[in-house]
Design a protein around this motif. Structure first.
Motif, PDB file in Angstrom:
ATOM      1  N   VAL A 161      -5.229   0.224 -12.091  1.00 15.97           N
ATOM      2  CA  VAL A 161      -4.399   0.089 -13.289  1.00 15.97           C
ATOM      3  C   VAL A 161      -4.684  -1.248 -13.980  1.00 15.97           C
ATOM      4  CG1 VAL A 161      -2.324  -0.806 -12.115  1.00 15.97           C
ATOM      5  CG2 VAL A 161      -2.090   0.384 -14.266  1.00 15.97           C
ATOM      6  N   GLY A 162      -4.820  -2.305 -13.203  1.00  7.82           N
ATOM      7  CA  GLY A 162      -5.124  -3.611 -13.790  1.00  7.82           C
ATOM      8  C   GLY A 162      -6.491  -3.652 -14.441  1.00  7.82           C
ATOM      9  N   LEU A 163      -7.468  -3.019 -13.808  1.00  9.56           N
ATOM     10  CA  LEU A 163      -8.822  -3.016 -14.358  1.00  9.56           C
ATOM     11  C   LEU A 163      -8.901  -2.214 -15.652  1.00  9.56           C
ATOM     12  CD1 LEU A 163     -10.872  -2.519 -11.069  1.00  9.56           C
ATOM     13  CD2 LEU A 163     -10.456  -4.661 -12.322  1.00  9.56           C
ATOM     14  N   PHE A 164      -8.317  -1.035 -15.636  1.00  3.14           N
ATOM     15  CA  PHE A 164      -8.344  -0.192 -16.828  1.00  3.14           C
ATOM     16  C   PHE A 164      -7.569  -0.857 -17.971  1.00  3.14           C
ATOM     17  CE2 PHE A 164      -6.654   3.353 -19.399  1.00  3.14           C
ATOM     18  CZ  PHE A 164      -7.850   3.915 -19.806  1.00  3.14           C
ATOM     19  N   TYR A 165      -6.366  -1.310 -17.669  1.00  5.69           N
ATOM     20  CA  TYR A 165      -5.527  -1.937 -18.689  1.00  5.69           C
ATOM     21  C   TYR A 165      -6.134  -3.252 -19.178  1.00  5.69           C
ATOM     22  CZ  TYR A 165      -1.252  -3.509 -21.000  1.00  5.69           C
ATOM     23  OH  TYR A 165      -0.335  -3.939 -21.917  1.00  5.69           O
ATOM     24  N   GLY A 166      -6.738  -4.012 -18.272  1.00  5.47           N
ATOM     25  CA  GLY A 166      -7.373  -5.269 -18.667  1.00  5.47           C
ATOM     26  C   GLY A 166      -8.469  -5.061 -19.696  1.00  5.47           C
ATOM     27  N   ALA A 167      -9.276  -4.000 -19.509  1.00  4.84           N
ATOM     28  CA  ALA A 167     -10.327  -3.696 -20.483  1.00  4.84           C
ATOM     29  C   ALA A 167      -9.719  -3.309 -21.827  1.00  4.84           C
ATOM     30  CB  ALA A 167     -11.223  -2.581 -19.957  1.00  4.84           C
ATOM     31  N   VAL A 168      -8.627  -2.552 -21.784  1.00  4.53           N
ATOM     32  CA  VAL A 168      -7.937  -2.167 -23.026  1.00  4.53           C
ATOM     33  C   VAL A 168      -7.398  -3.402 -23.737  1.00  4.53           C
ATOM     34  CG1 VAL A 168      -5.909  -0.953 -23.943  1.00  4.53           C
ATOM     35  CG2 VAL A 168      -7.387   0.170 -22.253  1.00  4.53           C
ATOM     36  N   ILE A 169      -6.783  -4.308 -22.997  1.00  2.00           N
ATOM     37  CA  ILE A 169      -6.183  -5.495 -23.614  1.00  2.00           C
ATOM     38  C   ILE A 169      -7.245  -6.436 -24.171  1.00  2.00           C
ATOM     39  CG2 ILE A 169      -4.811  -7.585 -23.156  1.00  2.00           C
ATOM     40  CD1 ILE A 169      -3.201  -4.971 -23.577  1.00  2.00           C
TER      41      ILE A 169
ATOM     42  N   PRO B 262       0.795  -1.235   0.000  1.00  2.00           N
ATOM     43  CA  PRO B 262       0.000   0.000   0.000  1.00  2.00           C
ATOM     44  C   PRO B 262       0.827   1.284   0.000  1.00  2.00           C
ATOM     45  CG  PRO B 262      -0.826  -1.539   1.647  1.00  2.00           C
ATOM     46  CD  PRO B 262       0.435  -2.113   1.100  1.00  2.00           C
ATOM     47  N   ASP B 263       1.986   1.287   0.652  1.00  2.00           N
ATOM     48  CA  ASP B 263       2.813   2.498   0.645  1.00  2.00           C
ATOM     49  C   ASP B 263       3.289   2.819  -0.764  1.00  2.00           C
ATOM     50  OD1 ASP B 263       2.475   2.850   3.346  1.00  2.00           O
ATOM     51  OD2 ASP B 263       4.387   1.905   3.889  1.00  2.00           O
ATOM     52  N   LEU B 264       3.670   1.802  -1.499  1.00  2.00           N
ATOM     53  CA  LEU B 264       4.058   1.995  -2.895  1.00  2.00           C
ATOM     54  C   LEU B 264       2.849   2.457  -3.707  1.00  2.00           C
ATOM     55  CD1 LEU B 264       6.195   1.815  -5.126  1.00  2.00           C
ATOM     56  CD2 LEU B 264       5.571  -0.614  -5.389  1.00  2.00           C
ATOM     57  N   GLY B 265       1.692   1.912  -3.399  1.00  2.00           N
ATOM     58  CA  GLY B 265       0.464   2.318  -4.067  1.00  2.00           C
ATOM     59  C   GLY B 265       0.138   3.784  -3.825  1.00  2.00           C
ATOM     60  N   MET B 266       0.317   4.230  -2.591  1.00  2.00           N
ATOM     61  CA  MET B 266       0.061   5.637  -2.273  1.00  2.00           C
ATOM     62  C   MET B 266       1.066   6.539  -2.991  1.00  2.00           C
ATOM     63  SD  MET B 266      -2.632   5.760  -0.503  1.00  2.00           S
ATOM     64  CE  MET B 266      -2.606   7.383   0.203  1.00  2.00           C
ATOM     65  N   TRP B 267       2.321   6.136  -2.987  1.00  2.00           N
ATOM     66  CA  TRP B 267       3.342   6.917  -3.706  1.00  2.00           C
ATOM     67  C   TRP B 267       2.990   6.994  -5.191  1.00  2.00           C
ATOM     68  CZ3 TRP B 267       6.300   5.433  -7.828  1.00  2.00           C
ATOM     69  CH2 TRP B 267       7.221   6.378  -8.272  1.00  2.00           C
ATOM     70  N   SER B 268       2.636   5.863  -5.759  1.00  2.00           N
ATOM     71  CA  SER B 268       2.287   5.803  -7.177  1.00  2.00           C
ATOM     72  C   SER B 268       1.084   6.695  -7.482  1.00  2.00           C
ATOM     73  CB  SER B 268       1.996   4.355  -7.567  1.00  2.00           C
ATOM     74  OG  SER B 268       1.539   4.263  -8.887  1.00  2.00           O
TER      75      SER B 268
ATOM     76  N   ARG C  26       0.111   9.361  -5.901  1.00  2.00           N
ATOM     77  CA  ARG C  26       0.519  10.769  -5.835  1.00  2.00           C
ATOM     78  C   ARG C  26       1.425  11.153  -7.001  1.00  2.00           C
ATOM     79  NH1 ARG C  26       1.265   9.319  -0.504  1.00  2.00           N
ATOM     80  NH2 ARG C  26       3.514   9.285  -0.794  1.00  2.00           N
ATOM     81  N   ALA C  27       2.329  10.251  -7.365  1.00  2.00           N
ATOM     82  CA  ALA C  27       3.342  10.577  -8.381  1.00  2.00           C
ATOM     83  C   ALA C  27       2.796  10.541  -9.800  1.00  2.00           C
ATOM     84  CB  ALA C  27       4.534   9.615  -8.259  1.00  2.00           C
ATOM     85  N   ILE C  28       1.992   9.539 -10.111  1.00  2.00           N
ATOM     86  CA  ILE C  28       1.528   9.415 -11.504  1.00  2.00           C
ATOM     87  C   ILE C  28       0.013   9.364 -11.642  1.00  2.00           C
ATOM     88  CG2 ILE C  28       3.663   8.440 -12.421  1.00  2.00           C
ATOM     89  CD1 ILE C  28       2.504   5.674 -12.155  1.00  2.00           C
ATOM     90  N   GLY C  29      -0.699   9.350 -10.519  1.00  2.00           N
ATOM     91  CA  GLY C  29      -2.153   9.392 -10.562  1.00  2.00           C
ATOM     92  C   GLY C  29      -2.791   8.104 -10.069  1.00  2.00           C
TER      93      GLY C  29
END
Length: 150
Positions: free
Chosen positions: A48-56, A29-35, A37-40
């Motif tokens: 990210v998995g849900l959005f990308y999974g639909a794209v794939i 979760p700490d990496l998730g929070m950093w991510s 904040r840093a990239i959205g």
């Protein structure tokens, strides 16, 4: 067994990065929070998995459509009809929150593997196709399952 061409293997493995990142940022979760904040927030945790999974799934509809062009007559018509299923599945089945979307994507990737096999069995996909698709599907499905297990 025909070896997977290097370019297809490397690009296929690179295509797993968003799935893996989603799983890792869910487990840590700490990496998730950093991510977030840093990239959205869309690029962190299960999102990210849900959005990308639909794209794939949509991308794979296009791949299957391309395979259908190698056939003719009723086989081609059936191939075209089947090839749109993954994109339609992603479009209609990924609403309703992250849990139901994750379950739907897992079902979508499982069904896609069945379609991959069908096109491969008909000789429309390359001989190495199933070796690649099974490997990539197992990792994608496992990564999509991580948020559901927590």
């Amino acid at each position: 067994m025909t070896p997977i061409p290097r370019a297809a293997l490397l690009l296929g493995l690179a295509g797993l990065i968003p799935f893996l990142w989603g799983a890792v940022t869910t487990v840590f979760p700490d990496l998730g929070m950093w991510s977030a904040r840093a990239i959205g927030p869309r690029f962190s945790g299960p999102y990210v998995g849900l959005f990308y999974g639909a794209v794939i799934l949509s991308f794979m509809s296009g791949v299957l459509w391309g395979f259908a062009t190698r056939a003719s007559g009723k086989v081609a018509a059936t191939g075209y009809a089947l090839s749109v299923i993954p994109a339609l599945w992603a479009f209609f089945m990924t609403g309703g929150g992250p849990t139901s979307a994750g379950i739907s994507l897992i079902a979508g990737f499982t069904g896609l593997l069945g379609l991959d096999w069908l096109f491969w069995k008909q000789g429309l996909a390359p001989p190495w196709w199933m070796s690649l698709r099974v490997m990539l599907s197992v990792v994608a499905i496992a990564c999509l399952a991580v948020p559901l297990l927590g």
